[in-house]
Design a protein around this motif. Structure first.
Motif, PDB file in Angstrom:
ATOM      1  N   LYS A 225       0.812  -1.216   0.000  1.00 30.34           N
ATOM      2  CA  LYS A 225       0.000   0.000   0.000  1.00 30.34           C
ATOM      3  C   LYS A 225       0.845   1.266   0.000  1.00 30.34           C
ATOM      4  N   GLY A 226       2.169   1.099  -0.042  1.00 25.93           N
ATOM      5  CA  GLY A 226       3.050   2.263  -0.121  1.00 25.93           C
ATOM      6  C   GLY A 226       3.313   2.968   1.187  1.00 25.93           C
ATOM      7  N   VAL A 227       3.033   2.304   2.304  1.00 29.37           N
ATOM      8  CA  VAL A 227       3.287   2.898   3.617  1.00 29.37           C
ATOM      9  C   VAL A 227       4.780   2.787   3.934  1.00 29.37           C
ATOM     10  N   GLU A 228       5.364   3.865   4.431  1.00 29.67           N
ATOM     11  CA  GLU A 228       6.788   3.833   4.814  1.00 29.67           C
ATOM     12  C   GLU A 228       6.957   2.939   6.039  1.00 29.67           C
ATOM     13  N   ILE A 229       7.921   2.032   5.950  1.00 30.30           N
ATOM     14  CA  ILE A 229       8.111   1.033   6.999  1.00 30.30           C
ATOM     15  C   ILE A 229       9.440   1.237   7.722  1.00 30.30           C
ATOM     16  N   ILE A 230       9.403   1.083   9.033  1.00 30.84           N
ATOM     17  CA  ILE A 230      10.620   1.089   9.850  1.00 30.84           C
ATOM     18  C   ILE A 230      10.702  -0.269  10.543  1.00 30.84           C
TER      19      ILE A 230
END
Length: 202
Positions: A64-69
């Motif tokens: 979904k294009g969410v920035e992940i850490i």
């Protein structure tokens, strides 16, 4: 300001797989929480902190294009410290992925309330009596207050980190799903037709 969603919990007490991937009204918990944060219009960006315990959550959010850490999954405090270190020097609203009743309007109300206080860490809490009236057993207690897991961190404030608490007695922030009883309560609120429970998320 950045919003960070903690998505590293395995949900062992629920016995239903990855907790962020549980569904409420046809949407995953994590989708509902991130959707509420994004659509509140109050953040420069929304990121998600995942761990080796939540590979399906990571896959869903990446698609979904969410920035992940990535965090090690060593425990909530350890993962939170690592997350905040990566986001310095930003002001960060940390929200757990297991508050699936959150809506954009409630997020705005929460920020308006928390930003009135000053300090390196201002957390949202509900009164113990309110949580019990909802039919829940209080878990993380600070005196007569139940921690919601929602905290505004301000890295610009120097000195020792002293957590302060602001009270909001609302089901949208008080229903933090860690047990089967809490999951059932969230589902019953949706079935009852409360407006906040209809919010679809991402």
């Amino acid at each position: 300001m950045i919003a960070a969603v903690m998505c590293g919990g395995a949900g062992s007490r629920l016995g239903a797989g990855e907790k962020p991937m549980l569904e409420l009204a046809g949407k995953r918990y994590v989708e509902r929480v991130i959707g509420a944060l994004v659509k509140s219009g109050r953040f420069e960006k929304v990121v998600a902190a995942v761990s080796p315990k939540t590979p399906l959550t990571r896959k869903l959010l990446a698609a979904k294009g969410v920035e992940i850490i990535d965090t090690p999954g060593a425990g909530y405090p350890q993962d939170l410290s690592l997350l905040l270190a990566k986001l310095v020097p930003e002001k960060v609203l940390v929200v757990p992925a297991d508050v699936p009743l959150l809506t954009p309007a409630v997020v705005r109300d929460v920020l308006d309330l928390l930003e009135k206080e000053s300090g390196p860490a201002v957390s949202l809490a509900a009164e113990k009596s309110f949580v019990e009236k909802l039919g829940l057993t209080p878990s993380v207690l600070v005196g007569n207050l139940c921690h919601s897991g929602i905290t505004l961190f301000d890295s610009q404030v120097s000195g020792p980190v002293e957590e302060r608490y602001v009270v909001m007695n609302r089901a949208e922030t008080a229903v933090n799903v860690n047990t089967k009883r809490e999951k059932e309560l969230a589902e019953s609120l949706v079935k009852r037709g409360d407006d906040f429970a209809k919010y679809p998320g991402l």
